[in-house]
Design a protein around this motif. Structure first.
Motif, PDB file in Angstrom:
ATOM      1  N   UNK A 433     -22.311 -28.167  14.882  1.00 50.07           N
ATOM      2  CA  UNK A 433     -21.434 -28.707  13.530  1.00 50.07           C
ATOM      3  C   UNK A 433     -21.043 -27.707  12.412  1.00 50.07           C
ATOM      4  N   UNK A 434     -20.140 -26.884  12.323  1.00 49.10           N
ATOM      5  CA  UNK A 434     -19.726 -25.930  11.599  1.00 49.10           C
ATOM      6  C   UNK A 434     -18.972 -26.705  10.448  1.00 49.10           C
ATOM      7  N   UNK A 435     -18.443 -25.631   9.814  1.00 47.22           N
ATOM      8  CA  UNK A 435     -17.256 -26.327   9.028  1.00 47.22           C
ATOM      9  C   UNK A 435     -16.012 -26.473   9.208  1.00 47.22           C
ATOM     10  N   UNK A 436     -16.254 -25.210  10.338  1.00 49.92           N
ATOM     11  CA  UNK A 436     -14.039 -25.805  10.787  1.00 49.92           C
ATOM     12  C   UNK A 436     -14.152 -26.931  11.310  1.00 49.92           C
ATOM     13  N   UNK A 437     -15.416 -27.812  11.756  1.00 52.54           N
ATOM     14  CA  UNK A 437     -14.932 -29.499  12.849  1.00 52.54           C
ATOM     15  C   UNK A 437     -15.615 -29.977  11.977  1.00 52.54           C
ATOM     16  N   UNK A 438     -15.459 -30.074  10.850  1.00 54.90           N
ATOM     17  CA  UNK A 438     -16.553 -31.240  10.381  1.00 54.90           C
ATOM     18  C   UNK A 438     -15.743 -31.410   8.410  1.00 54.90           C
ATOM     19  N   UNK A 439     -14.387 -31.805   9.442  1.00 54.63           N
ATOM     20  CA  UNK A 439     -14.149 -32.293   7.279  1.00 54.63           C
ATOM     21  C   UNK A 439     -14.072 -33.834   7.524  1.00 54.63           C
ATOM     22  N   UNK A 440     -14.614 -33.666   8.222  1.00 59.41           N
ATOM     23  CA  UNK A 440     -14.604 -36.201   8.282  1.00 59.41           C
ATOM     24  C   UNK A 440     -15.757 -35.980   8.041  1.00 59.41           C
ATOM     25  N   UNK A 441     -16.946 -35.504   7.512  1.00 60.74           N
ATOM     26  CA  UNK A 441     -17.648 -35.473   6.891  1.00 60.74           C
ATOM     27  C   UNK A 441     -18.439 -34.382   5.954  1.00 60.74           C
ATOM     28  N   UNK A 442     -17.216 -33.959   5.411  1.00 61.99           N
ATOM     29  CA  UNK A 442     -17.498 -32.856   4.822  1.00 61.99           C
ATOM     30  C   UNK A 442     -16.075 -32.912   3.761  1.00 61.99           C
ATOM     31  N   UNK A 443     -15.518 -34.024   3.430  1.00 64.32           N
ATOM     32  CA  UNK A 443     -14.204 -33.475   2.196  1.00 64.32           C
ATOM     33  C   UNK A 443     -14.327 -32.773   1.234  1.00 64.32           C
ATOM     34  N   UNK A 444     -13.884 -32.518  -0.110  1.00 62.74           N
ATOM     35  CA  UNK A 444     -13.730 -32.035  -0.374  1.00 62.74           C
ATOM     36  C   UNK A 444     -14.781 -32.075  -1.748  1.00 62.74           C
ATOM     37  N   UNK A 445     -14.817 -33.780  -2.068  1.00 59.87           N
ATOM     38  CA  UNK A 445     -16.285 -34.197  -2.897  1.00 59.87           C
ATOM     39  C   UNK A 445     -17.673 -34.079  -2.126  1.00 59.87           C
ATOM     40  N   UNK A 446     -17.833 -34.059  -0.911  1.00 57.35           N
ATOM     41  CA  UNK A 446     -18.797 -33.341  -0.595  1.00 57.35           C
ATOM     42  C   UNK A 446     -19.017 -32.219  -0.771  1.00 57.35           C
ATOM     43  N   UNK A 447     -18.599 -31.090  -0.246  1.00 57.71           N
ATOM     44  CA  UNK A 447     -18.129 -30.399  -0.422  1.00 57.71           C
ATOM     45  C   UNK A 447     -19.146 -29.571  -1.900  1.00 57.71           C
ATOM     46  N   UNK A 448     -18.070 -30.320  -2.987  1.00 55.68           N
ATOM     47  CA  UNK A 448     -18.045 -29.939  -3.851  1.00 55.68           C
ATOM     48  C   UNK A 448     -20.226 -30.532  -4.187  1.00 55.68           C
ATOM     49  N   UNK A 449     -20.754 -31.325  -4.093  1.00 50.97           N
ATOM     50  CA  UNK A 449     -22.161 -32.290  -4.196  1.00 50.97           C
ATOM     51  C   UNK A 449     -22.673 -31.058  -3.408  1.00 50.97           C
ATOM     52  N   UNK A 450     -22.338 -30.276  -2.159  1.00 56.33           N
ATOM     53  CA  UNK A 450     -23.165 -29.235  -1.180  1.00 56.33           C
ATOM     54  C   UNK A 450     -23.264 -27.637  -2.261  1.00 56.33           C
TER      55      UNK A 450
END
Length: 531
Positions: A433-450
């Motif tokens: 599970x990397x940033x390259x295959x996690x678009x469904x659980x890692x949209x921009x809003x989640x990226x900003x929260x992280x």
């Protein structure tokens, strides 16, 4: 992420008796079969490229199937990868309910498949069945037949330490999560309420308290009713993993969660902090929130479905979750914030899974005639290409690439069939599970929260150590008592059912339960990991 094994103590002790008394001849036979099998299969296995074998082979794999899944044989990942690899897999699908019992009986009867996929093997099970000869060691095969996994071991040394037995063997592979956002619960706050009440994002625990008071008293949702929930969290699952609201807030009081437990690592010294003064300060703070109706009164009792519904209702001010999926319809209402700084200046993101998550997700048994080919088969899923196929299906049919990142196609999303095409749904699948295959659980809003959490995360999140069987049984006994007592008493302290005048008694009881012995066991394990 680390899976609890203590709840299976009774079962595993029964299994041990069966293995020792009735199944050891079969286990020994498995060892003999394993010693002969690699030589027969090695010449036919390609170390690079595809197919993996020139002549087709068939493998049987025992697996857990979640209620949301479709049949594995219908999943595009196994259809397409079977054609690519020349390896057909016959999955023995077992529902989540009853899976543990069937897995136990599988080993007790010694009627083994070739491999276990999505198998949720605990460290104790892994050592037990590996020592019995029912699982084969993989460490010598990884260099030649698992280049993707080997690369991850080299990049993240904590993976190796988290899956290697005290004797130096690797009997099972985990899921590997290099994406930080997939290992943490974000701290979501109601941004629209902050704006309406002219409040700033809270930076400290005291500021958080003041914000929660405003959420309670100033009708931020504007409906004229006092129906707002200032703060909530998941309820405890009662599995020795602690109380979620304690875990979520512990970092603000300098309390980390290393080695899969309530542990701080200070100058290479293990400190179990459950009876510490810092923990008392945390519980006093949560008690204050609870007493003043700032913390959800149902925080210890609501179901997972009820908790998710509260997120989606828009009536919650502050809560914790990995993604924004539960509240997508009102996602603009929330934003992620950094851990609030505590009274001693601590601002640690203590909650989070290690890079090696979902321990024991894949293992090869001693009856397998093609261990090299099997290891190469699973290694594909530790690559971006393989994990994309596993999680997203077929390009063009199920997903499309945008800037090199796979996203489900809109029409496929509308079909609601995502969980039918991937073993990822339901958790526990062995893959990357990397940033390259996690678009469904890692949209921009989640990226900003992280990004708000990243500066406050530890450099290394150590996974739970692997103990030898005797030590593991001792840890199991100690934690059965200590964890249950800690969770019960902490709940009482927070809910006000027990006075903090009882704190000295609480500490003394932990001592009587041999928490110092448990701390020394973890210290010894950590010292071995760091050698």
């Amino acid at each position: 992420m680390r899976k609890p094994w203590r709840r299976n103590a009774v079962w595993t002790m029964v299994i041990l008796g069966l293995v020792v008394s009735g199944c050891s001849p079969g286990a020994a036979g498995g060892k003999e079969a394993n010693s002969a099998a690699p030589a027969a299969a090695a010449a036919t296995v390609s170390k690079t490229g595809y197919p993996i074998v020139e002549e087709p082979i068939k493998l049987k794999m025992f697996t857990r199937i979640a209620p949301v899944n479709g049949p594995f044989k219908d999943m595009p990942v196994f259809q397409d990868y079977g054609a690519l690899s020349n390896i057909e897999v016959d999955f023995i699908e077992t529902p989540t309910d009853g899976f543990q019992e069937k897995k136990n009986l599988l080993f007790a009867s010694n009627e083994l498949p070739d491999a276990l996929f999505r198998s949720s093997l605990t460290p104790l099970e892994t050592i037990r069945y590996g020592t019995a000869g029912q699982l084969i060691p993989l460490e010598n095969l990884i260099d030649d037949y698992a280049p993707n996994f080997k690369k991850l071991l080299d990049e993240y040394p904590e993976i190796r330490s988290g899956i290697t037995t005290p004797e130096g063997h690797i009997y099972a592979l985990p899921a590997v999560v290099t994406l930080g956002a997939a290992r943490t619960d974000k701290k979501w706050i109601n941004q629209s309420w902050l704006e309406k009440l002219n409040l700033e994002e809270p930076q400290t625990t005291e500021e958080l308290y003041n914000v929660l008071v405003a959420f309670r008293d100033q009708d931020p949702n504007g409906n004229g009713e006092a129906d707002e929930i200032p703060m909530t969290a998941r309820a405890s699952a009662g599995s020795g993993q602690g109380i979620p609201v304690v875990n979520m807030m512990s970092g603000s009081f300098g309390l980390d969660q290393q080695l899969g437990y309530n542990i701080n690592l200070i100058d290479n010294q293990v400190e179990i902090w459950m009876g510490s003064e810092r923990n008392k300060e945390l519980l006093v703070y949560l008690n204050k929130l609870y007493n003043e109706k700032l913390l959800d009164p149902e925080v210890f009792s609501h179901t997972e479905a009820e908790y998710l519904a509260k997120q989606a209702s828009g009536k919650t001010g502050f809560f914790f979750d990995q993604t924004n999926n539960p509240f997508l319809d009102i996602a603009d209402q929330y934003t992620g914030i950094a851990p609030p700084e505590g009274p001693h200046g601590d601002r640690l993101q203590s909650q989070g899974a290690p890079v090696a998550r979902d321990f024991g997700a894949f293992a090869i048994t001693s009856v397998n005639k093609y261990p090299e080919a099997t290891l190469r088969w699973i290694d594909y899923f530790y690559s971006v290409e393989g994990s994309t196929l596993l999680r997203f299906g077929r390009e063009g049919e199920h997903y499309e690439l945008k800037d090199g990142i796979p996203y489900y196609k809109e029409e496929f999303l509308k079909s609601g069939n995502q969980a039918k095409i991937t073993p990822y749904a339901g958790g526990g699948a062995p893959h990357l599970i990397s940033d390259q295959v996690a678009s469904y659980i890692n949209p921009p809003q989640v990226q900003e929260a992280q990004e708000k959490l990243d500066p406050h995360m530890p450099k290394v999140r150590y996974a739970a150590p692997m103990f030898d069987e005797q030590t593991a049984q001792r840890v199991n006994i100690l934690r059965n008592d200590i964890d249950k007592y800690y969770e019960e008493q902490s709940t009482k302290f927070i809910a006000g059912a027990q006075s903090f005048d009882k704190w000295d008694e609480f500490q003394a009881t932990l001592k009587k339960m041999n928490i110092d012995e448990l701390q020394q066991i973890y210290q010894d394990a950590y010292d071995k990991m760091e050698k």
